[in-house]
Write a protein that holds these residues in place. Sequence first.
Motif, PDB file in Angstrom:
ATOM      1  N   HIS B 479       0.827  -1.205   0.000  1.00 53.18           N
ATOM      2  CA  HIS B 479       0.000   0.000   0.000  1.00 53.18           C
ATOM      3  C   HIS B 479       0.868   1.265   0.000  1.00 53.18           C
ATOM      4  O   HIS B 479       1.950   1.279   0.576  1.00 53.18           O
ATOM      5  N   ALA B 550       2.911   0.222  -5.952  1.00 57.91           N
ATOM      6  CA  ALA B 550       1.766   0.884  -5.306  1.00 57.91           C
ATOM      7  C   ALA B 550       1.979   2.391  -5.303  1.00 57.91           C
ATOM      8  O   ALA B 550       1.054   3.177  -5.553  1.00 57.91           O
ATOM      9  N   THR B 621      -3.294   0.325  -3.572  1.00 57.19           N
ATOM     10  CA  THR B 621      -2.853  -0.956  -3.038  1.00 57.19           C
ATOM     11  C   THR B 621      -2.591  -1.868  -4.237  1.00 57.19           C
ATOM     12  O   THR B 621      -3.481  -2.084  -5.049  1.00 57.19           O
TER      13      THR B 621
END
Lengths: 286, 802, 158
Positions: B479, B550, B621
Amino acid sequence: MIPASFDYSRPSSLDEALAVLGDAGEEAKVLAGGQSLLPLLRLRLAYPTTLVDVGRVAELRGIADHADHVFIGAMTTHHEVIRSPVVNEHCPLVALATATVADPAVRHRGTFGGSLAHADPAGDLPSVALALDMDLVARSSLGDRIIPAAEFFVDYLEPALEPGEILVGARVPKLGPGWGFHYEKFHRTAQAWATVGVAAAVRRSNGTVEEARVALTNMGPTPVRAVTVEAAVRGVAADRNGSLREAAEQAAEGADPPGDLHAQPDYRAHLARVLTHRALLAACAV
Amino acid sequence: MTDTMSEVGRARRRKEDARLVTGRTQWTDNIQLPGMLHVAFLRSPMAHARITRVDVSAARGRPGVVAVFGGADFAAEQGSLPCAWPVTEDVVIPDHPPMAVSEVRYVGEAVACVVATDRYKAADALDAIEIDYEPLEPVLDMTEALAEGSPTVHESGNKAFTWKFAQGDIGEAFRDAPVVIDRTFVQQRLIPSAMEPRAVVAQTDGDRFTLHSATQIPHILRVMLALTTGIPEHRLRVIAPDVGGGFGSKLQVTAEEVLCLLITRRLGRPVKWTESRSEGNLTVHHGRDQLQRISVAAERDGRIRGVKVDLLADMGAYLMLVTPGVPLLGAFMYNGIYKMDAYDFTCTGVFTTKMPTDAYRGAGRPEATYAIERAMDELAVEVGLDPMEVRRRNWIKHSEFPYTTIAGLTYDSGNYEAATDRALALFGYDKLRAEQADRRDRRDPVQLGIGISTYTEMCGLAPSRVLGSLSYGAGGWEHAEVRMLPTGTVEVVTGTSPHGQGHVTAWSQIVADALGVPFEDVSVIHGDTASSHKGMDTYGSRSLAVGGIALVQACEKVREKARQVAAHLMEASADDVEFSDGRFRVRGTTTERTIQEIALATFAAHDLPEGFEPRLDAQATFDPDNFSFPHGTHLCAVEVDTETGATTIRSYVAVDDVGKVVNPLIVEGQVHGGIAQGIAQALFEEAVYDAEGNLLTTTMADYLLPSAADLPDFVTDRTETPATTNPLGVKGAGEAGTIAATPAVVNAIVDALRPYGVRDVRMPCTPERVWRTLQNRALQNRALQNRALQNRALRNEEGASA
Amino acid sequence: MPRITVKVDGISYEEDVEPRMLLVHFLRDRLGKTGTPIGCDTSNCGSCTVLMDGKSVKSCSVLAVQADESEIVTIEGLSSDGNWHPMQRAFHEEHALQCGYCTPGMILAAIDLLKDDPDPSDDAIRQGLEGNLCRCTGYCNIVRAVRRGAGEMGVTTR
């Protein structure tokens, strides 16, 4: 880890140190540079009741050039020994071996006398003391006592110091001209203890070995004098043609090498032979 | 504005360094809190025993002691330390109390603790705790542990699981195979030895709990601690401050973390525990410890038909966070970079009364690479080929990518030829071979050996669906959040948790390019679940290959939002607005707005597009579709002193292909450190237990880590074959060196000693072990010669009598 | 309890300490000088290296009482007014640190080694740092950094 509690005393003279030590009882210990003692205290492998810190006893420090010997004070640091012109001129074997002790920071704190009094057969200086027939000087309230190196290392970590005695220093004989020296240390990493070490002093004349002194590190509960080698090497050619190797083959005779994590006894015995040969070659400068 | 150079690819000096070189660090042990108490643990001196009595009363009266606890005091609330990877349906996951209650199963297991006003008093009071043990048989050898009648670590027996994987017809591959190599290798037990010992600080205000820990995994830790202790996740904050190295050893949920939380909950005061090195050697999870049997079936020309692997993996006494999964991370790698028709893998996890094993740099993949690369050298000897030639005949050619291996992985890209050619040139392979021949001819007591390792690894852990199929308890996504601040600087929040890798610098470079902002204008927040709420942390060479992507995706979202605002302000259609170097421009005009202007305008929110939410911030994510597959060729030349057995590394060349590189300085550093650890396994390191199960290597005087004086300079270079599976083209670099180096060194040692009949040296290749191997070979050679002489004499006699 | 007077990074302290208190704990826990970390308990790792009266020592193997009347320089005392010591700059420039835990000790050991040998060979650098362990860097960049630091220090002192 953290040392257990102890009382601490820091005398400023040798007399005071002796007095304190005398009062402090059997479980008191002299603190020199502390480089062996402090790890033992931290791991709680030693529980002295009192530490007598002789770090400020000026009389114990320094190197003196005498007619037939060099006197090295017990509290002289390894760092000072290595850089001493007197030591390098008259007893270079001491400087060579000391330079292999631990690492620079430890050599700044660790002391000549501390290493000898610790009587660790894996230490580098005990075998040198033995090879050079140093006379160790111990002081007590009764006065000075001279202990030949051959009698000083009684057993594993056990020097011939009586309770109440302090090692003052050592007289290192000047061997005179014609001698060559080498300390051959074999260890697994640079800062590891010697698996085996060989201290060698050789006097040559006309390409022949006249006399040799050989002592071994970590080949028994005490440093070991390789007397068989010393006898065998006398009179042989100081060259690479095999007679030094042959003499060195007897290096492990009479030794009782330990078996531990780092080496088994038979391997140590083998190393002693190989390294003794190398030390002899280097001391003969061939 | 001057033309901006791309930040990605630059050897940026690290932002992290400033505080590290000046001592303004925040190690966990630095933390001092008002009223803080210190915890010291008493640890089992027995490898296996029943606890029959615990008496802490005397310790309670010691000066400064606030509390003393035995295992029974925590029994109701301490739960069981988690294993997140139940690798098979029938895997045995024994109860693992953070503090032993009734039985101890390895030396070092916590059995009691003191909580005192300072660390000295805590240590003192340990001496006053009395514990009686009833000794049980230790279980130390994996093979013996599996034998009938062996004492058992747990009631259920000593087998944790057996895991199998097979592709192709392995029976066919070995049937009538012209050449079969069958070897057993020992992956010795290692102690990861991050320089910073573990430390934990736990505190609570009665409602919320905060745990500082020297951990690689603050996010995973929070989830796991919540599950283990029952402290609700939303009331638990985990912080990984400066962390001094991990190498997998801080990828763990430890007894001490759980217990410190329980103690602070009970006492209501902050507590700190800091490990000593000798405590750490006993109780930080160990690495490796596998017995590997590998069989390779091949044609006479050296082409591999199939590979069969049978593995015993020492779990130690319990299954910790990913203990049983570690050997499985290697399960798909024993085929290495080679093509073959069949592959068969079996792994049995075995309990012993030792410290549990778990991830250590490479985790499963170094072991696999070691076995196949050692076997390739043996194959080369068997078929009479140069070891590089036998590799060339088997490896996947550059033209064959993407390639699905026999183990079922799809290697997206690679160029083994290029990396190898470069390495050979840097190494001077032919010249060294000539010198080797010369030394052999001269019977030089110092022999030269050359070792090759052409490795690949699976990095970028991991596609969540793959983890799921392997029964892992979580996903493998990562993330990132990117916040445009009103003044135009950027705050990045990452779910990765660096502990030396330099993410702050590398992430700044990525964002600088993606948003066209100065490198200096990016800051990176990490390692605190309060500020970085979501993440999967740092291990398995995943941070860039997963977390970096990400980040790229979050930046894309920011840019697209900013484009809308820019278009609105410049009264253009968003489709007509281009972005480069931090500027939005209406195509074909000179009208432009900087991204910083857009950030301020969005903050003010006076004039935004209809319905536009007034923020540019974005989160992403990323869950990868595939692993990444760095590869490379490492070459090592050693000199082996056959008289003492001592090995000296003369030269070491590594050419790695980690795909696109964000910061070459950081990559080179990772490779250097990895090589050093790989060499250390080959030559120096081993955790040794004695026959009673006592660890002998408890200090750095016994567990030998190489210093600068024990290692050579490494020659490193790179080839660059971008990954095709992610927009950055990156593959990961954290473990490559460790994976490659170990077989390169051991291959070199064995190569040096081939003339003596040596076919293997067990790791670590200590001087004694090399010497003993030579001694044994010499004895065997003499026996063979004697037998030959006898046979000849016999034949002569027979001939004479005939 | 003995009272000691120690100057640390230019500031004098007078403190009562237990005889057994290690210098490194005195620095960290008593004075809050947490720049000096602890990595082992056998004086092998060198993480806790400081300069004591100008010489490198491992502060985990010195009692605070032994440091009485001495002057200690830690990593925190190397830079002044935001100006880094050339060796700190060199470690940064050459990427000679990763996790940074060994770095304070490594930098101080490097500075000490240059006192005896201002222009050391790579081999001398490696030997001189034998008492300082690093688990991250493989030492290559540390050797480069010490060489660079030596060069810069040579220039500044000349």
